[in-house]
Design a protein around this motif. Structure first.
Motif, PDB file in Angstrom:
ATOM      1  N   LEU A 131      77.445 -11.176  29.474  1.00  0.00           N
ATOM      2  CA  LEU A 131      78.728 -10.507  29.677  1.00  0.00           C
ATOM      3  C   LEU A 131      79.884 -11.455  29.402  1.00  0.00           C
ATOM      4  O   LEU A 131      80.880 -11.079  28.768  1.00  0.00           O
ATOM      5  CB  LEU A 131      78.796  -9.965  31.107  1.00  0.00           C
ATOM      6  CG  LEU A 131      79.980  -9.074  31.476  1.00  0.00           C
ATOM      7  CD1 LEU A 131      80.067  -7.872  30.557  1.00  0.00           C
ATOM      8  CD2 LEU A 131      79.863  -8.628  32.929  1.00  0.00           C
ATOM      9  N   TYR A 132      79.771 -12.699  29.866  1.00  0.00           N
ATOM     10  CA  TYR A 132      80.799 -13.697  29.572  1.00  0.00           C
ATOM     11  C   TYR A 132      80.870 -13.980  28.074  1.00  0.00           C
ATOM     12  O   TYR A 132      81.959 -14.058  27.491  1.00  0.00           O
ATOM     13  CB  TYR A 132      80.502 -15.011  30.306  1.00  0.00           C
ATOM     14  CG  TYR A 132      80.432 -14.907  31.803  1.00  0.00           C
ATOM     15  CD1 TYR A 132      81.255 -14.037  32.518  1.00  0.00           C
ATOM     16  CD2 TYR A 132      79.529 -15.684  32.533  1.00  0.00           C
ATOM     17  CE1 TYR A 132      81.180 -13.953  33.900  1.00  0.00           C
ATOM     18  CE2 TYR A 132      79.454 -15.610  33.915  1.00  0.00           C
ATOM     19  CZ  TYR A 132      80.274 -14.737  34.592  1.00  0.00           C
ATOM     20  OH  TYR A 132      80.201 -14.650  35.957  1.00  0.00           O
ATOM     21  N   ALA A 133      79.711 -14.143  27.439  1.00  0.00           N
ATOM     22  CA  ALA A 133      79.669 -14.520  26.028  1.00  0.00           C
ATOM     23  C   ALA A 133      80.225 -13.426  25.126  1.00  0.00           C
ATOM     24  O   ALA A 133      80.861 -13.716  24.111  1.00  0.00           O
ATOM     25  CB  ALA A 133      78.235 -14.856  25.615  1.00  0.00           C
ATOM     26  N   THR A 134      79.994 -12.179  25.479  1.00  0.00           N
ATOM     27  CA  THR A 134      80.479 -11.067  24.666  1.00  0.00           C
ATOM     28  C   THR A 134      81.865 -10.593  25.097  1.00  0.00           C
ATOM     29  O   THR A 134      82.421  -9.680  24.479  1.00  0.00           O
ATOM     30  CB  THR A 134      79.502  -9.886  24.738  1.00  0.00           C
ATOM     31  OG1 THR A 134      79.292  -9.511  26.114  1.00  0.00           O
ATOM     32  CG2 THR A 134      78.160 -10.259  24.120  1.00  0.00           C
ATOM     33  N   ALA A 135      82.395 -11.199  26.145  1.00  0.00           N
ATOM     34  CA  ALA A 135      83.742 -10.864  26.629  1.00  0.00           C
ATOM     35  C   ALA A 135      83.890  -9.368  26.886  1.00  0.00           C
ATOM     36  O   ALA A 135      84.832  -8.729  26.401  1.00  0.00           O
ATOM     37  CB  ALA A 135      84.802 -11.349  25.640  1.00  0.00           C
TER      38      ALA A 135
END
Length: 479
Positions: free
Chosen positions: A206-210
């Motif tokens: 979730l963080y990586a794909t914003a």
């Protein structure tokens, strides 16, 4: 209290749960692209509808209570809206598909209510297993990419999805349940570490794909759970914080530190997300929302027809749906239908809160379940205000799974008459399901073969789907 065992006979009775989980697993692992994921979903709702016709007792519980009556009115207004639509075929598919998804969720809920709390834990374990398999795909891409010197990309997290956001939509419904699985798994369990790792990866992805909509939805859900559940939500929120922190640590270690040590480029998802938000907080959605408002003003009673925002938004070439479920229902189904849907949601949330209020102070498992379901409900509704979580096939299936868990637990925790009160007669329910199955088949059938074979859109479809395609029923979303 929730027990960890599940009687073998209960597993044989959970056909709808198995069907829904297999469909989600297929879209995670075996099927690539929006159109093929849609075909899996269509097959799932048709098969589920056929099996539901055999479940006489369960089928009679459709539309029970005040939430059910409000939903019945919602679908009835949707049927009326079909007649005025530009393409009744597409409009009928939308109504029929959503109805069969609701039927599938209701069947899962009935199985959970019938088999008790261990069945809910079984559903969570199935979800955890599916997500663990999907994590394996990333591990392969990650190790292989770094070994070959290929820079990390956000697409590495979203294998088999046509768009990064379609994966984020699925995360919104599944992340609260994955965290609940961690919360309910005893510390002495041999697989406890696996569920924690999967939930932490879900945060890292979730963080990586914003995925801003999912993040905001989770924040809102946790805040509501903290306010309404208070002390009862603390154990669950503690696991939310723990898995979110582990995901953050994993993000910086695996996506920045390790690539730097190997001389490869890392990821800078947070800075890019801040820049995008500062440049355009709505990310182009204002045009869609203005169009939706104009359509509501022009067609307030029955809307322009279910799924027909795509027809009217074609000239914008920015989205086949409004990226907001309130605008979507109001513009396509009409304001009365939106009022019925809001009433159903209000009744449903009130029932969930009442079930939570009945949980004993010493029942830690049910307290965690209540907090998780409340968090998930808010997260889904909030994310839906800026996304297509209720539109895309995999996220629709994930929402159905969440809804089945929520209704099923409410029936377990609530009074004995909750599940049996009201409802429809078997004959009426059977007619509705048969009609819905016909609507899905007629709506998707003419294009299903071409989509299965991966053929290019026809010249007529290409004429209104210029440039980037914006999916609705199919990837070529405009019609």
């Amino acid at each position: 209290m929730l027990t960890t065992g599940t009687h073998p006979s209960a597993l044989l009775q959970m056909r709808f749960t198995a069907l829904l989980c297999l469909a989600l697993l297929a879209n995670f692992m075996l099927v690539a692209g929006h159109d093929h994921q849609r075909l899996v979903q269509i097959g799932t709702v048709l098969l589920g509808g056929g099996i539901a016709l055999v479940e006489r007792k369960t089928l009679s519980g459709l539309f029970s209570g005040r939430p059910g009556m409000a939903l019945a009115a919602f679908f009835a207004l949707g049927i009326l809206s079909i007649a005025a639509a530009f393409s009744p075929r597409f409009a009928a598919f939308e109504v029929a598909n959503l109805f069969l998804l609701y039927v599938l969720a209701a069947m899962v809920a009935a199985e959970i209510a019938r088999n008790g709390q261990p069945a809910l834990l079984l559903v969570l374990r199935c979800l955890g297993g599916m997500c663990a398999f999907y994590v394996f795909l990333f591990v392969v891409a990650y190790v292989g990419g770094l070994s070959l010197g290929i820079p990390l990309a956000r697409d590495d997290f979203t294998t088999n999805f046509s768009n990064i956001r379609f994966f984020n939509h699925t995360q919104t419904s599944t992340l609260p349940l994955l965290i609940l699985l961690c919360c309910l798994t005893p510390r002495a369990s041999r697989v406890g570490w696996l569920w924690t790792a999967v939930a932490a990866y879900w945060w890292m992805a979730l963080y990586a794909t914003a995925g801003r909509g999912t993040l905001v939805g989770m924040m809102a859900g946790c805040a509501v759970a903290a306010v309404l559940a208070r002390r009862r939500a603390v154990p669950y929120l503690r696991h939310v914080a723990m898995t979110a922190a582990l995901g953050l640590v994993a993000y910086f270690f695996f996506l920045t530190v390790v690539p730097a040590l190997l001389g490869a480029a890392g990821m800078s998802s947070f800075s890019s997300a801040f820049q995008r938000t500062a440049a355009d907080p709505a990310s182009g959605r204002m045009l869609l929302w203005r169009l939706a408002a104009a359509l509501i003003e022009q067609h307030p009673w029955l809307g322009v027809g279910p799924m027909h925002f795509a027809h009217h938004a074609g000239y914008l070439h920015i989205g086949a749906h409004p990226h907001d479920w309130l605008f979507q229902v109001a513009a396509e189904w009409g304001l009365p239908a939106l009022a019925c849907l809001l009433a159903a949601l209000a009744y449903g949330l009130r029932a969930l809160l009442r079930s939570g209020a009945r949980v004993r102070d010493d029942d830690g498992a049910d307290q965690a379940i209540f907090a998780a379901l409340l968090t998930g409900a808010v997260a889904i509704l909030v994310d839906g205000l800026v996304s297509g979580i209720f539109v895309m096939p995999q996220s629709q299936l994930a929402v159905a799974l969440y809804l089945g868990c929520a209704i099923g637990w409410h029936r377990i925790a609530g009074p004995a008459l909750t599940a049996a009160s009201g409802g429809v007669r078997y004959g009426v329910g059977a007619v509705c399901i048969v009609a819905a199955m016909a609507g899905v088949a007629a709506g998707a059938g003419p294009d299903a073969g071409a989509r299965l074979r991966g053929e290019d859109p026809t010249p007529a479809q290409q004429a209104v789907n210029t440039g980037s395609q914006w999916p609705r029923l199919w990837k070529a979303g405009y019609f």
